[in-house]
Design an enzyme around this catalytic site. Structure first.
Site, PDB file in Angstrom:
ATOM      1  N   LYS A   1      36.664  40.698  25.156  1.00 46.08           N
ATOM      2  CA  LYS A   1      36.644  41.710  25.316  1.00 46.08           C
ATOM      3  C   LYS A   1      36.973  42.168  27.456  1.00 46.08           C
ATOM      4  O   LYS A   1      36.284  40.901  27.696  1.00 46.08           O
ATOM      5  CB  LYS A   1      34.942  41.906  25.166  1.00 46.08           C
ATOM      6  CG  LYS A   1      34.549  43.793  25.241  1.00 46.08           C
ATOM      7  CD  LYS A   1      33.083  43.272  26.790  1.00 46.08           C
ATOM      8  CE  LYS A   1      33.235  44.307  27.750  1.00 46.08           C
ATOM      9  NZ  LYS A   1      33.784  44.609  28.470  1.00 46.08           N
TER      10      LYS A   1
ATOM     11  N   GLU B   1      33.142  31.430  35.172  1.00 39.92           N
ATOM     12  CA  GLU B   1      33.607  31.935  36.472  1.00 39.92           C
ATOM     13  C   GLU B   1      33.194  32.908  37.258  1.00 39.92           C
ATOM     14  O   GLU B   1      33.388  34.538  36.334  1.00 39.92           O
ATOM     15  CB  GLU B   1      35.140  32.006  36.324  1.00 39.92           C
ATOM     16  CG  GLU B   1      35.297  30.633  34.974  1.00 39.92           C
ATOM     17  CD  GLU B   1      35.487  29.290  36.143  1.00 39.92           C
ATOM     18  OE1 GLU B   1      35.794  29.295  36.963  1.00 39.92           O
ATOM     19  OE2 GLU B   1      35.332  28.429  36.031  1.00 39.92           O
TER      20      GLU B   1
ATOM     21  N   CYS C   1      37.775  37.319  43.428  1.00 36.26           N
ATOM     22  CA  CYS C   1      36.555  36.275  43.797  1.00 36.26           C
ATOM     23  C   CYS C   1      37.046  35.274  45.105  1.00 36.26           C
ATOM     24  O   CYS C   1      35.760  34.399  45.608  1.00 36.26           O
ATOM     25  CB  CYS C   1      36.518  35.444  42.613  1.00 36.26           C
ATOM     26  SG  CYS C   1      37.917  34.940  41.428  1.00 36.26           S
TER      27      CYS C   1
ATOM     28  N   GLU D   1      29.339  39.213  48.282  1.00 32.92           N
ATOM     29  CA  GLU D   1      30.280  39.739  47.904  1.00 32.92           C
ATOM     30  C   GLU D   1      31.080  41.467  47.860  1.00 32.92           C
ATOM     31  O   GLU D   1      30.174  41.890  46.820  1.00 32.92           O
ATOM     32  CB  GLU D   1      30.423  39.502  46.532  1.00 32.92           C
ATOM     33  CG  GLU D   1      31.825  39.336  46.263  1.00 32.92           C
ATOM     34  CD  GLU D   1      31.953  38.409  45.134  1.00 32.92           C
ATOM     35  OE1 GLU D   1      31.223  39.071  43.683  1.00 32.92           O
ATOM     36  OE2 GLU D   1      33.147  37.666  44.162  1.00 32.92           O
TER      37      GLU D   1
END
Ligand code: NAD
Length: 487
Positions: free
Chosen positions: A179, A254, A288, A390
């Protein structure tokens, strides 16, 4: 010139199909806001069918039963086709993510092919263990595939990150339902036809498209799915952990990061400045592993800042399809709004804006894109939101520090622990910092260098488990012990 609008189907059981209710969703180019694709939006029934097909391909189909060598040969063919089609793949990532085409074709698609080839080679070398018990019994292990894997990937590096999961998943003999993220479905949709051309049996690779809350949720709760490999935000990771709990799925996560990039006064600035620029602004900071908290020793602070600012302002921001572009747009309007909301937060928190913080001047054809200039703040408060959250855009904060202890304390003062970066010419200090920063990867005098055998993953809220070499294989296999009487 008007862009052709692509029609993208779901890929189930070896063919592209529309969704069962014919619903589609639109995908736009973030550089221009133009419509570029209509994508079939999978219904619950479509996702269930993909899971069922993947189950049958696992139980009945030949994929897990053929020899490792036969599987690996098909995967190497897949890697070859990815390289043959590298321009198509990179063009797609440039169109829906806004990634600079030139670097995507040269690095990310090459890495994607390598992801598949690496695991094809790796499984051929893999053995097991033996544990003889006196002369009476022998134990030996076999690494067997787990079953049907849900591979759920984010929008920032769609193709490369999907192959990073698909390589070990298939090499181990599992089947997959992929997906991709709803805003960037284009390049991953190609994996269906690439798998087919490589001779991978129908039903082994399936791609379902649509929203996380519906399509993703059906996948992560489905009884036929045995394991979930997910890359994305920490918030979604928490929700997937809950949805997979009832059926006790194996998970590998992750997740997000907010890495400290620490520059000591003995650093070689010839390396530290360009290295920190890449770590801050590659893929418009939508990485990331971005080094977005830049800790700089006070004695070199002004010198570093001057060089860093100049290099940031020299970055070429523009149409990702063109040559020589360093930074494209942010991926979508929603994400642009999220990233730019931090400009207000920074103001409220009293951070000093050094440069950026506004839309760049752009050529007419991309003037409606979701662009933001490379943006640099200086802030003395490492606990502020811009230093803790973030942002996932081209927005970084420089924080001054005096001592090594203080740098370490700031570096570890975060809920994340994906990676850290340190620039120093002092070997003992490099060791001390590397051992004491609590993160899954530490780069010393470099950034983003990856050996596919090495473990990759996060401490704290940056993930669960590790990917890479043996670590990926452990996730995508069940180890069986066979104990055999010898007399
Ligand atoms: P996201 O979590 O919003 O979405 C990731 C994927 O999960 C998408 O395919 C989405 O549709 C799907 N999803 C969303 N909700 C779901 C649900 N309830 N159930 C199942 N699936 C669901 O993340 P994003 O915004 O696409 O990506 C950015 C994030 O990914 C950042 O936090 C970044 O740090 C992280 N990331 C981590 C790594 C890593 O290796 N650690 C790599 C790249 C990106």
């Amino acid at each position: 010139m008007k862009t052709e609008v692509k029609e993208i189907g779901l890929y189930i059981n070896g063919e592209y199909v529309p969704s069962s209710d014919n619903e589609t969703f639109n995908v736009t180019n973030p550089a221009t806001q133009e419509l570029i694709a209509r994508v079939s939006e999978a219904t619950v029934e479509d996702v269930e069918r993909a899971c069922q097909v993947a189950r049958e391909a696992f139980e009945i189909g030949p994929w897990r039963k053929i020899t490792v060598q036969e599987r690996s040969a098909k995967l190497r063919k897949m890697a070859d086709i990815i390289l043959e089609r590298k321009e198509d793949i990179a063009r797609y990532d440039a169109m829906d993510v806004g990634k600079p085409y030139e670097s995507t074709v040269a690095h990310e698609v090459a890495r994607a092919a390598n992801n598949i080839r690496f695991f094809a080679d790796f499984v051929e070398e893999q053995g097991g263990e033996t544990y003889p018990m006196r002369e009476a019994y022998i134990n030996f292990t076999r690494y067997e595939p787990v079953g049907v894997a849900a591979l759920i990937t984010p929008w920032n590096v769609p193709f490369m990150l999907t192959t990073w999961k698909l390589g070990p998943c298939l090499a181990a003999g599992n089947t997959a339902v992929i997906k991709p993220a709803e805003s960037t479905p284009l390049s991953v949709s190609l994996l269906g036809e690439i798998a087919k051309e490589a001779g991978i049996p129908d039903g082994v690779v399936n791609v379902v498209q649509g929203q996380g809350a519906t399509v993703g949720n059906t996948l992560t709760t489905h009884p036929e799915v045995d394991l979930i490999s997910f890359t994305g935000s920490t918030t979604t990771g928490k929700s997937i952990l809950k949805s997979g709990a009832d059926t006790l799925k194996k998970v590998s996560f992750e997740l997000g990061g907010k890495a400290a990039n620490i520059i000591f006064d003995d650093a070689d600035l010839e390396k530290a400045v360009p290295g920190s620029i890449r770590a801050a602004f590659m893929n418009s900071g939508q990485v990331c592993l971005a080094g977005s908290r830049i800790l700089v020793q006070r004695s070199i602070f002004d010198n570093f800042l001057e060089k860093f600012k100049k290099a940031a302002m020299d970055l070429k921001v523009g149409d990702p399809q063109e040559k020589g572009i360093d930074m494209g747009p942010l991926v979508s309007k929603v994400h642009y709004n999220k990233v730019t909301s931090y400009l207000d937060v920074a103001k409220e928190e009293g951070a000093t804006l050094v440069c950026g913080g506004k839309r760049p001047v752009l050529p007419d054809h991309v003037k409606n894109g979701y662009y933001l200039e490379p943006t640099i703040y200086v802030h003395n408060n490492p606990k502020s939101r811009i230093c803790q959250e973030e942002i996932f855009g081209p927005v970084v904060t420089l924080i001054p520090f005096d001592t090594e202890e203080e740098a370490l304390q700031i570096a570890n003062d975060t809920e994340y622990g994906l990676n850290g970066v340190v620039w120093t010419e002092n070997l003992q200090r490099a060791h001390r910092i590397s051992y004491n920063v609590r993160a899954g990867t530490i780069w010393v005098n470099c950034w983003f260098v990856r050996d596919l055998r090495a473990p990759f993953g996060g401490f704290k809220k940056s993930g669960i488990g590790r990917e890479g070499g043996q670590h990926s294989m452990e996730f995508f296999t069940e180890v069986k012990n066979i104990c055999m009487a010898l007399n």
